[in-house]
Write a protein that holds these residues in place. Sequence first.
Motif, PDB file in Angstrom:
ATOM      1  N   TRP A   1      -4.003   3.704  -0.662  1.00 51.30           N
ATOM      2  CA  TRP A   1      -3.088   2.814  -1.383  1.00 51.30           C
ATOM      3  C   TRP A   1      -2.501   1.758  -0.452  1.00 51.30           C
ATOM      4  N   LEU A   2      -2.215   2.157   0.782  1.00 54.52           N
ATOM      5  CA  LEU A   2      -1.691   1.200   1.749  1.00 54.52           C
ATOM      6  C   LEU A   2      -2.712   0.103   2.023  1.00 54.52           C
ATOM      7  N   GLU A   3      -3.984   0.470   2.088  1.00 51.37           N
ATOM      8  CA  GLU A   3      -5.031  -0.529   2.304  1.00 51.37           C
ATOM      9  C   GLU A   3      -5.167  -1.449   1.095  1.00 51.37           C
ATOM     10  N   LEU A   4      -5.058  -0.899  -0.115  1.00 46.56           N
ATOM     11  CA  LEU A   4      -5.077  -1.727  -1.322  1.00 46.56           C
ATOM     12  C   LEU A   4      -3.928  -2.726  -1.307  1.00 46.56           C
TER      13      LEU A   4
ATOM     14  N   THR B   1       8.803  -2.309  -4.372  1.00 47.22           N
ATOM     15  CA  THR B   1       8.055  -3.461  -4.873  1.00 47.22           C
ATOM     16  C   THR B   1       6.632  -3.405  -4.325  1.00 47.22           C
ATOM     17  N   ILE B   2       5.659  -3.350  -5.232  1.00 48.54           N
ATOM     18  CA  ILE B   2       4.257  -3.226  -4.851  1.00 48.54           C
ATOM     19  C   ILE B   2       3.481  -4.422  -5.415  1.00 48.54           C
TER      20      ILE B   2
ATOM     21  N   SER C   1      -3.133  -1.869  -8.777  1.00 49.50           N
ATOM     22  CA  SER C   1      -3.984  -0.676  -8.715  1.00 49.50           C
ATOM     23  C   SER C   1      -3.302   0.428  -7.914  1.00 49.50           C
ATOM     24  N   ALA C   2      -2.720   0.047  -6.776  1.00 56.29           N
ATOM     25  CA  ALA C   2      -2.031   1.035  -5.952  1.00 56.29           C
ATOM     26  C   ALA C   2      -0.793   1.571  -6.657  1.00 56.29           C
TER      27      ALA C   2
ATOM     28  N   ASP D   1       3.906   3.507  -5.909  1.00 54.19           N
ATOM     29  CA  ASP D   1       5.289   3.123  -6.175  1.00 54.19           C
ATOM     30  C   ASP D   1       6.205   4.333  -6.345  1.00 54.19           C
ATOM     31  N   ILE D   2       5.692   5.532  -6.146  1.00 57.26           N
ATOM     32  CA  ILE D   2       6.526   6.734  -6.182  1.00 57.26           C
ATOM     33  C   ILE D   2       7.063   6.967  -4.773  1.00 57.26           C
TER      34      ILE D   2
END
Length: 722
Positions: free
Chosen positions: A92-95, A477-478, A482-483, A489-490
């Motif tokens: 998710w961090l890479e996304l 804030t994302i 997709s992530a 965002d949790i």
Amino acid sequence: MPLLIEPVSSRLTKGAILAWLLDTEVIQKNQVGEIRLQGSRALVDVPPHLGQKLVEELDGKAIRGRGVHLWFTRDTEEDPAIEAHFEPLANWLELERKAQAEQSREWRQAAASGESSTSLQQLVIRTEDTGLGGLQLVTLGRANPMEGLPVTRFKVGVPVLLGPQDPLATDRKRGVITRLNSQEIEVAISSDFDPETEINRLRLDAAEDETAMRRARSAMEKARHAEGNRLADLRDVLVGKTAASFTRMDDAEPMTFRNLGLNPIQQEAIHHAMAADDVAIIHGPPGTGKTTTLVELICQAVERGEKVLACAPSNLGVDNLFEKLLDAGESVIRIGHPIRVSPHLRDHTLSMQVLKHRDMKLVKKLRSEANDLFRKADKHTRAGMDKRERKALREEARALLDDARSAEQQIVQDLLREAKVVCSTNTGLNVGMMGSRRFDLLVIDEACQCTEADCWIPILRADRLVLAGDHCQLPPTIVSQSAAKAGFDISLQERLVALAGDELARMLTVQYRMHEAIMAFSSLEFYDGELEAFEGVAAHRLCEISGVQTEEQTEEPLHFIDTSGALYDEEIASEGGSRFNPQEARMAAKKAMDLIALGMKPRDIAVITPYSAQVQQIREQLTQRMNIPPGEELTVEVGTVDGFQGREKEAVILSLVRSNHDKQVGFLSDTRRMNVALTRARRKLILIADSATITGLPFYERLLDHFAEYDAYHVVWEEEDA
């Protein structure tokens, strides 16, 4: 198996890495396998039985003057719980990294043909000065002093690139915005910028900054591979592999609170957090004194001889904690760029304390001598000095700079060692500065406003952890949808509350901000009706403020203005797709002016809205109505709901913007955002919205019923005639 070292300088050689490892005497030369340099990290193949020993010996130490993190990549397949937790987080961090890069690329592309919300062009230098930390301050504006600057997304603290008009130019200077208004923008430049040799017309662009993501990725990898140490124990609790325990207070002396105004619920939350062996959560709904509770918790920890690291995701959040700790008389220091720190707190930052340190005279002297030698070598290059002599001069100069860096680093370490509490943003912790320094207690405020990935950066340095925040307010804030949908965002706090909330969390229930009528709806919707208003605020009204007239608008705490059927239609901004509603902006400005006419001070009023485009509409309306001269700031604060989290005003006017036939509400459907919006006002909340649009969601039906219960429902025609 590979030993990872990060971050490393691009100038670092394999030979230097090998020598650094051998100096430990933990490993022999014939035990070191292949050394690979991959950007900002190095991978060194070492025997499994030596990998962890090297980590324990070298993590946080400096190689060629630069502190680094180490971790040993043991095989995690044998531990599926850890693998299953960190692998999705890393993905998710890479996304998110890719989404932010794409967003920046789109902004630059849009700005290539002209100015945009993230770019200013055709700027000239108005003035130059030397500012905080010796940084060069450059004030920019139009060539015509009477010509103002367009509205942008720039704000103080934003990283930028300054250079020629060509957005792809490589010789651009990196800086940080330090001041801006409608006429000028000031930038602090970290490297020399000579306007006489630069192009006459300059451009300014928002800069990408991957430092925070690199630190988060590195921290997660280090936690993922930790073994046989306190980080591994704490990680196992945080991923749910082992249960948290609460035993530390069993044999402790009774607690004497410094702050005698704490209520019993706050005191119990502090007892709970102090008893935690691993992690505890303080759930602080709006206005319940969460920060006050955290300050007392930190003071109690210091009283027991502990070193504390206090963090928050935002500079404003850190400053809030930092200021209250200073007021409490604690020995505290603030890490971070002075420009990003509130002006009245800057003298207490690490950077400014280093500059004031008595030993800085030696550092400045060494640097001055080094610069003289460099200039002498360059001068004699042209004069024909022998090559060996020039080389010797430069080597001598570099040695002086090394001595200066070492002396300055020693000052930093002395200041950090003397402080009982260190304050920083989560992502502002730099291994080069912090080295291997650890803390007995880590407190993360606003813990629900940052991703779990960011939290692992300070967790690396902690024996125990206290998270504080409210998972019923705004999430992180994302950019990557997709992530976000997958779970990025949790926040860490929200996940732990879902995992073991009753065991880990204590909720504060007495709120000190809102009139009970303002509080009641959020209490029922988000907190099971458990909030109660402190007697000193439960019935306070605007008319009780000195100088404010007693009238219906100042006596009643709630006021809803229904724009349904009045053709207050929403529009879409040409850039960015944000929504705005010109008629609603006009009404919001009118209500602010009405309150001012009744005796309220403009600084006690805020107008907030979920949409950035509406912020600009409202600002323009108020600037015109209040006759604000060019270059001066509005005295009524106008901003987005997101930017107002953690803040409060005596009166808040809330413009919801959305008004359409399809009953589309966009991100108004995120009720946590509305929880923030509805809980910023102390004595008066005015809500402007189209009931026909928003009541497509049951949440808003219940909200309107709440206003009606207090006889606070009004149609827009009543307000226009008033």
